[in-house]
Design an enzyme around this catalytic site. Structure first.
Site, PDB file in Angstrom:
ATOM      1  N   GLU A  34      21.636  41.611  14.776  1.00 15.25           N
ATOM      2  CA  GLU A  34      20.606  42.669  14.893  1.00 15.25           C
ATOM      3  C   GLU A  34      19.553  42.458  13.806  1.00 15.25           C
ATOM      4  OE1 GLU A  34      19.783  44.884  16.855  1.00 15.25           O
ATOM      5  OE2 GLU A  34      18.577  46.355  15.752  1.00 15.25           O
ATOM      6  N   LYS A 115      29.884  40.050 -19.403  1.00 19.65           N
ATOM      7  CA  LYS A 115      28.838  39.062 -19.703  1.00 19.65           C
ATOM      8  C   LYS A 115      28.959  37.945 -18.673  1.00 19.65           C
ATOM      9  CE  LYS A 115      26.789  36.390 -23.448  1.00 19.65           C
ATOM     10  NZ  LYS A 115      26.644  35.190 -22.579  1.00 19.65           N
TER      11      LYS A 115
HETATM   12  C1  LIG Z   1      21.558  38.122 -23.793  1.00 19.45           C
HETATM   13  C2  LIG Z   1      22.228  39.300 -23.116  1.00 19.45           C
HETATM   14  C3  LIG Z   1      23.181  39.104 -22.126  1.00 19.45           C
HETATM   15  N1  LIG Z   1      23.748  40.203 -21.578  1.00 19.45           N
HETATM   16  N2  LIG Z   1      24.684  40.301 -20.576  1.00 19.45           N
HETATM   17  C4  LIG Z   1      24.877  41.613 -20.374  1.00 19.45           C
HETATM   18  N3  LIG Z   1      25.751  42.118 -19.469  1.00 19.45           N
HETATM   19  N4  LIG Z   1      24.105  42.350 -21.199  1.00 19.45           N
HETATM   20  C5  LIG Z   1      23.373  41.477 -21.941  1.00 19.45           C
HETATM   21  N5  LIG Z   1      22.439  41.704 -22.891  1.00 19.45           N
HETATM   22  C6  LIG Z   1      21.868  40.625 -23.484  1.00 19.45           C
HETATM   23  O1  LIG Z   1      20.930  40.741 -24.458  1.00 19.45           O
HETATM   24  C7  LIG Z   1      20.651  42.109 -24.958  1.00 19.45           C
HETATM   25  C8  LIG Z   1      20.077  41.926 -26.365  1.00 19.45           C
HETATM   26  C9  LIG Z   1      19.655  42.793 -24.057  1.00 19.45           C
END
Ligand SMILES: Cc1c[n+]2nc(N)[nH]c2nc1OC(C)C
Length: 323
Positions: A34, A115
Protein backbone atom coordinates in the site's frame (compact mmCIF):
# COMPACT_ATOMS: atom_id res chain seq x y z
CA UNK A 1 -5.28 22.42 -11.22
CA UNK A 2 -6.38 22.46 -7.60
CA UNK A 3 -7.48 18.88 -7.22
CA UNK A 4 -4.13 17.52 -8.49
CA UNK A 5 -2.21 19.86 -6.17
CA UNK A 6 -4.54 18.83 -3.36
CA UNK A 7 -3.93 15.17 -4.23
CA UNK A 8 -0.16 15.88 -4.15
CA UNK A 9 -0.36 17.47 -0.68
CA UNK A 10 -2.56 14.64 0.56
CA UNK A 11 -0.16 11.98 -0.78
CA UNK A 12 2.85 13.72 0.77
CA UNK A 13 1.17 13.88 4.17
CA UNK A 14 0.10 10.22 3.98
CA UNK A 15 3.56 9.01 2.91
CA UNK A 16 5.27 11.14 5.56
CA UNK A 17 2.92 9.74 8.25
CA UNK A 18 3.19 6.11 7.14
CA UNK A 19 6.96 6.48 6.69
CA UNK A 20 7.19 7.72 10.28
CA UNK A 21 5.07 4.84 11.57
CA UNK A 22 7.28 2.32 9.71
CA UNK A 23 10.80 3.76 10.10
CA UNK A 24 10.62 5.63 13.41
CA UNK A 25 7.95 3.80 15.43
CA UNK A 26 8.66 0.43 13.80
CA UNK A 27 4.88 -0.01 13.87
CA UNK A 28 3.44 0.37 10.33
CA UNK A 29 -0.30 0.97 9.90
CA UNK A 30 -0.49 -0.14 6.26
CA UNK A 31 1.15 -3.01 4.33
CA UNK A 32 4.31 -2.22 2.34
CA UNK A 33 2.45 -2.77 -0.94
CA UNK A 34 0.00 0.00 0.00
CA UNK A 35 2.90 2.35 0.88
CA UNK A 36 4.57 1.58 -2.46
CA UNK A 37 1.29 2.21 -4.31
CA UNK A 38 0.99 5.66 -2.69
CA UNK A 39 4.64 6.41 -3.55
CA UNK A 40 4.08 5.39 -7.18
CA UNK A 41 1.09 7.78 -7.31
CA UNK A 42 3.23 10.60 -5.89
CA UNK A 43 6.08 9.89 -8.34
CA UNK A 44 3.64 9.87 -11.28
CA UNK A 45 2.18 13.28 -10.39
CA UNK A 46 5.64 14.76 -9.69
CA UNK A 47 6.87 13.39 -13.04
CA UNK A 48 3.96 15.21 -14.72
CA UNK A 49 4.60 18.41 -12.72
CA UNK A 50 8.34 18.64 -11.80
CA UNK A 51 7.83 22.33 -10.91
CA UNK A 52 5.67 21.19 -7.95
CA UNK A 53 8.40 19.00 -6.40
CA UNK A 54 9.59 20.22 -2.94
CA UNK A 55 12.81 19.19 -1.10
CA UNK A 56 10.75 17.74 1.77
CA UNK A 57 8.64 15.55 -0.53
CA UNK A 58 8.83 11.84 0.49
CA UNK A 59 9.98 11.17 -3.08
CA UNK A 60 13.16 13.20 -2.50
CA UNK A 61 14.97 10.64 -0.35
CA UNK A 62 17.48 9.37 -2.90
CA UNK A 63 19.78 11.98 -4.41
CA UNK A 64 20.62 12.48 -8.02
CA UNK A 65 24.10 12.36 -9.52
CA UNK A 66 27.03 11.28 -7.33
CA UNK A 67 29.19 14.00 -5.73
CA UNK A 68 32.84 14.56 -6.68
CA UNK A 69 33.70 15.16 -3.04
CA UNK A 70 32.30 16.41 0.26
CA UNK A 71 32.33 20.14 1.04
CA UNK A 72 33.33 21.23 4.52
CA UNK A 73 30.94 22.59 7.12
CA UNK A 74 32.04 24.64 10.14
CA UNK A 75 29.91 23.77 13.17
CA UNK A 76 28.40 26.93 14.72
CA UNK A 77 28.78 25.17 18.09
CA UNK A 78 31.71 22.71 18.39
CA UNK A 79 30.76 19.01 18.56
CA UNK A 80 32.78 17.77 21.50
CA UNK A 81 33.77 14.28 22.54
CA UNK A 82 33.31 12.76 26.01
CA UNK A 83 35.54 11.85 28.92
CA UNK A 84 35.50 8.11 29.69
CA UNK A 85 35.03 6.16 32.93
CA UNK A 86 35.95 2.47 33.12
CA UNK A 87 34.87 1.55 36.64
CA UNK A 88 32.64 2.75 39.50
CA UNK A 89 35.55 4.60 41.15
CA UNK A 90 36.11 6.73 38.04
CA UNK A 91 32.36 7.33 37.83
CA UNK A 92 32.29 8.48 41.46
CA UNK A 93 35.28 10.74 40.77
CA UNK A 94 33.28 12.25 37.89
CA UNK A 95 30.40 12.93 40.26
CA UNK A 96 32.73 14.37 42.93
CA UNK A 97 34.31 16.74 40.38
CA UNK A 98 30.95 18.14 39.44
CA UNK A 99 29.52 18.29 43.00
CA UNK A 100 32.63 20.21 44.13
CA UNK A 101 31.65 22.94 41.67
CA UNK A 102 28.00 23.19 42.77
CA UNK A 103 26.33 24.47 45.95
CA UNK A 104 26.50 21.74 48.64
CA UNK A 105 22.76 21.24 48.97
CA UNK A 106 22.38 21.00 45.16
CA UNK A 107 20.56 17.76 44.20
CA UNK A 108 21.94 16.54 40.84
CA UNK A 109 19.85 14.28 38.62
CA UNK A 110 21.10 12.60 35.46
CA UNK A 111 20.00 11.46 32.03
CA UNK A 112 21.22 7.97 31.08
CA UNK A 113 21.66 7.16 27.37
CA UNK A 114 23.13 4.08 25.68
CA UNK A 115 26.22 5.16 23.74
CA UNK A 116 25.61 3.79 20.25
CA UNK A 117 28.62 2.58 18.33
CA UNK A 118 27.99 4.57 15.15
CA UNK A 119 28.86 7.98 13.73
CA UNK A 120 28.00 11.32 15.32
CA UNK A 121 26.19 13.66 12.93
CA UNK A 122 24.61 17.10 13.04
CA UNK A 123 21.21 17.77 11.38
CA UNK A 124 20.08 21.35 10.73
CA UNK A 125 16.32 22.01 10.46
CA UNK A 126 15.25 25.44 9.25
CA UNK A 127 11.56 26.23 9.44
CA UNK A 128 11.05 22.55 10.14
CA UNK A 129 12.78 21.34 6.95
CA UNK A 130 16.06 19.39 6.92
CA UNK A 131 18.51 21.72 5.17
CA UNK A 132 21.94 20.31 6.06
CA UNK A 133 23.71 17.34 7.62
CA UNK A 134 27.36 17.10 8.63
CA UNK A 135 29.76 14.63 10.22
CA UNK A 136 31.41 15.56 13.52
CA UNK A 137 34.81 15.73 11.78
CA UNK A 138 37.39 17.21 14.17
CA UNK A 139 34.63 18.75 16.28
CA UNK A 140 34.98 22.17 14.62
CA UNK A 141 34.70 21.27 10.92
CA UNK A 142 32.84 18.31 9.42
CA UNK A 143 31.88 17.00 5.97
CA UNK A 144 28.63 17.95 4.27
CA UNK A 145 26.79 14.61 3.95
CA UNK A 146 23.30 16.03 3.42
CA UNK A 147 22.41 13.97 0.33
CA UNK A 148 23.45 10.75 2.09
CA UNK A 149 21.66 11.55 5.35
CA UNK A 150 18.43 12.31 3.44
CA UNK A 151 18.33 8.63 2.43
CA UNK A 152 18.05 7.51 6.09
CA UNK A 153 14.31 6.82 6.34
CA UNK A 154 14.13 7.29 10.14
CA UNK A 155 15.41 10.88 9.77
CA UNK A 156 12.45 13.19 9.00
CA UNK A 157 12.83 15.50 5.98
CA UNK A 158 10.29 17.74 7.71
CA UNK A 159 9.55 18.02 11.46
CA UNK A 160 6.08 17.04 12.73
CA UNK A 161 3.64 19.60 14.11
CA UNK A 162 4.52 23.28 14.01
CA UNK A 163 5.77 24.21 17.53
CA UNK A 164 9.47 23.74 16.66
CA UNK A 165 12.08 26.53 16.66
CA UNK A 166 12.87 28.40 13.42
CA UNK A 167 16.38 26.92 13.51
CA UNK A 168 17.07 23.64 15.29
CA UNK A 169 20.30 21.66 15.14
CA UNK A 170 19.83 18.02 16.21
CA UNK A 171 22.88 15.92 17.09
CA UNK A 172 22.84 12.18 17.29
CA UNK A 173 24.28 8.89 16.15
CA UNK A 174 23.84 7.30 12.72
CA UNK A 175 24.19 3.55 13.23
CA UNK A 176 23.54 0.23 11.53
CA UNK A 177 21.34 -2.18 13.55
CA UNK A 178 22.88 -5.62 14.09
CA UNK A 179 20.28 -7.40 11.92
CA UNK A 180 20.86 -5.01 9.00
CA UNK A 181 24.63 -5.39 9.41
CA UNK A 182 24.46 -9.20 9.33
CA UNK A 183 22.17 -9.17 6.24
CA UNK A 184 24.45 -6.66 4.46
CA UNK A 185 27.54 -8.80 5.09
CA UNK A 186 25.71 -11.95 4.02
CA UNK A 187 24.73 -10.27 0.71
CA UNK A 188 28.29 -8.98 0.26
CA UNK A 189 29.70 -12.49 0.82
CA UNK A 190 27.31 -13.97 -1.74
CA UNK A 191 28.38 -11.33 -4.25
CA UNK A 192 32.05 -11.78 -3.46
CA UNK A 193 32.20 -8.17 -2.26
CA UNK A 194 34.13 -6.96 0.79
CA UNK A 195 32.39 -7.34 4.15
CA UNK A 196 32.51 -4.89 7.05
CA UNK A 197 34.27 -5.73 10.31
CA UNK A 198 31.54 -4.23 12.52
CA UNK A 199 28.36 -2.10 12.33
CA UNK A 200 30.29 1.08 13.12
CA UNK A 201 32.59 0.66 10.11
CA UNK A 202 29.58 -0.27 7.97
CA UNK A 203 27.74 2.91 9.01
CA UNK A 204 30.82 5.10 8.45
CA UNK A 205 31.51 3.49 5.06
CA UNK A 206 27.87 3.91 4.02
CA UNK A 207 27.80 7.61 4.97
CA UNK A 208 31.05 8.33 3.14
CA UNK A 209 29.66 7.19 -0.23
CA UNK A 210 29.76 9.86 -2.95
CA UNK A 211 26.81 8.13 -4.64
CA UNK A 212 23.78 8.45 -2.33
CA UNK A 213 22.05 5.57 -4.17
CA UNK A 214 24.55 3.27 -2.44
CA UNK A 215 23.85 4.91 0.92
CA UNK A 216 20.10 4.51 0.26
CA UNK A 217 20.62 0.75 -0.15
CA UNK A 218 22.24 0.44 3.31
CA UNK A 219 20.15 -0.25 6.47
CA UNK A 220 21.09 2.89 8.42
CA UNK A 221 19.21 4.36 11.35
CA UNK A 222 19.54 7.34 13.71
CA UNK A 223 18.97 8.25 17.37
CA UNK A 224 19.02 11.88 18.55
CA UNK A 225 20.98 12.66 21.72
CA UNK A 226 21.43 16.42 21.98
CA UNK A 227 20.66 19.82 20.59
CA UNK A 228 23.17 22.30 19.14
CA UNK A 229 21.95 25.57 17.61
CA UNK A 230 18.43 26.65 18.70
CA UNK A 231 16.83 29.88 17.46
CA UNK A 232 13.29 31.14 17.88
CA UNK A 233 12.05 28.99 20.79
CA UNK A 234 13.07 28.26 24.38
CA UNK A 235 13.48 24.47 24.76
CA UNK A 236 12.74 22.45 27.92
CA UNK A 237 15.21 23.09 30.78
CA UNK A 238 16.31 19.43 31.06
CA UNK A 239 18.21 17.06 28.77
CA UNK A 240 15.62 14.27 29.11
CA UNK A 241 12.65 16.57 28.42
CA UNK A 242 14.47 18.08 25.41
CA UNK A 243 14.90 14.62 23.94
CA UNK A 244 11.14 14.06 24.45
CA UNK A 245 10.54 17.30 22.53
CA UNK A 246 12.73 16.05 19.67
CA UNK A 247 10.76 12.80 19.72
CA UNK A 248 7.53 14.77 19.50
CA UNK A 249 8.82 16.52 16.38
CA UNK A 250 9.40 13.13 14.72
CA UNK A 251 13.08 12.52 15.54
CA UNK A 252 13.91 9.00 16.75
CA UNK A 253 14.94 8.66 20.40
CA UNK A 254 16.60 5.55 21.81
CA UNK A 255 13.88 3.76 23.86
CA UNK A 256 16.40 2.90 26.61
CA UNK A 257 17.04 6.54 27.62
CA UNK A 258 16.06 7.20 31.26
CA UNK A 259 15.99 10.05 33.78
CA UNK A 260 18.05 8.96 36.85
CA UNK A 261 17.59 10.59 40.27
CA UNK A 262 21.04 9.93 41.77
CA UNK A 263 24.39 8.18 41.28
CA UNK A 264 23.02 4.91 42.72
CA UNK A 265 20.35 4.91 39.99
CA UNK A 266 23.13 5.66 37.49
CA UNK A 267 25.12 2.59 38.57
CA UNK A 268 21.98 0.40 38.56
CA UNK A 269 21.14 1.62 35.04
CA UNK A 270 24.71 0.92 33.85
CA UNK A 271 24.49 -2.62 35.24
CA UNK A 272 21.05 -3.21 33.72
CA UNK A 273 22.10 -2.03 30.24
CA UNK A 274 25.34 -4.00 30.60
CA UNK A 275 23.39 -7.21 31.30
CA UNK A 276 21.08 -6.63 28.31
CA UNK A 277 23.81 -5.37 25.96
CA UNK A 278 23.99 -8.58 23.91
CA UNK A 279 20.25 -8.58 23.25
CA UNK A 280 19.95 -4.92 22.17
CA UNK A 281 19.27 -4.61 18.42
CA UNK A 282 22.22 -2.25 18.01
CA UNK A 283 25.84 -2.20 19.21
CA UNK A 284 26.78 0.08 22.08
CA UNK A 285 30.16 0.71 23.67
CA UNK A 286 28.96 2.23 26.94
CA UNK A 287 26.37 4.44 28.56
CA UNK A 288 26.48 8.24 28.59
CA UNK A 289 25.44 10.01 31.80
CA UNK A 290 24.66 13.72 31.61
CA UNK A 291 23.62 16.17 34.28
CA UNK A 292 19.92 16.52 33.40
CA UNK A 293 19.36 20.17 34.36
CA UNK A 294 20.49 22.46 31.54
CA UNK A 295 21.26 25.40 33.86
CA UNK A 296 23.67 23.16 35.81
CA UNK A 297 25.26 21.99 32.55
CA UNK A 298 25.86 25.61 31.60
CA UNK A 299 27.30 26.32 35.05
CA UNK A 300 29.65 23.33 34.84
CA UNK A 301 30.79 24.03 31.28
CA UNK A 302 33.61 22.14 29.54
CA UNK A 303 37.23 21.36 30.19
CA UNK A 304 39.63 21.38 27.21
CA UNK A 305 37.78 18.97 24.98
CA UNK A 306 34.92 17.44 26.91
CA UNK A 307 32.11 18.65 29.17
CA UNK A 308 32.38 18.49 32.95
CA UNK A 309 28.75 17.56 32.97
CA UNK A 310 28.85 14.33 30.98
CA UNK A 311 30.78 11.06 31.09
CA UNK A 312 30.77 7.96 28.88
CA UNK A 313 30.94 4.92 31.19
CA UNK A 314 32.39 2.31 28.80
CA UNK A 315 31.89 -1.48 28.84
CA UNK A 316 34.90 -3.79 28.58
CA UNK A 317 35.69 -4.36 24.89
CA UNK A 318 33.50 -7.18 23.58
CA UNK A 319 35.61 -10.30 22.93
CA UNK A 320 35.75 -10.46 19.13
CA UNK A 321 33.91 -13.39 17.59
CA UNK A 322 36.47 -15.90 16.33
CA UNK A 323 35.20 -16.90 12.90
C1 LIG B 1 29.66 12.61 21.91
C2 LIG B 1 28.33 12.19 22.52
C3 LIG B 1 27.81 10.93 22.29
N1 LIG B 1 26.63 10.62 22.89
N2 LIG B 1 25.89 9.47 22.82
C4 LIG B 1 24.79 9.69 23.55
N3 LIG B 1 23.81 8.77 23.74
N4 LIG B 1 24.81 10.93 24.09
C5 LIG B 1 25.95 11.53 23.66
N5 LIG B 1 26.42 12.77 23.89
C6 LIG B 1 27.61 13.11 23.33
O1 LIG B 1 28.18 14.33 23.51
C7 LIG B 1 27.52 15.24 24.47
C8 LIG B 1 28.61 16.21 24.94
C9 LIG B 1 26.40 15.98 23.78
Amino acid sequence: SLDIQQQLTELRQQLTYHGYRYYVEDNPEIPDAEYDRLMQQLLAIEAEHPEWVTTDSPSQRVGGTPLNGFSQIKHEIPMLSLDNAFDDEELKAFEKRLLDRLPTEQQVTYCGEPKLDGLAVSLMYENGVLTQAATRGDGTTGENITTNVRTIRSIPLKLRGDDWPARLEVRGEVFMPKAGFDALNERALKKGEKTFANPRNAAAGSLRQLDSKITASRPLSFYAYSVGVVEGLELAPSQYDRLLQLKGWGLPMCPEIRPLNNIEAVIAYYQDIGERRGSLPYEIDGVVFKVDTMSLQERLGFVARAPRWAIAYKFPAQEEMTV
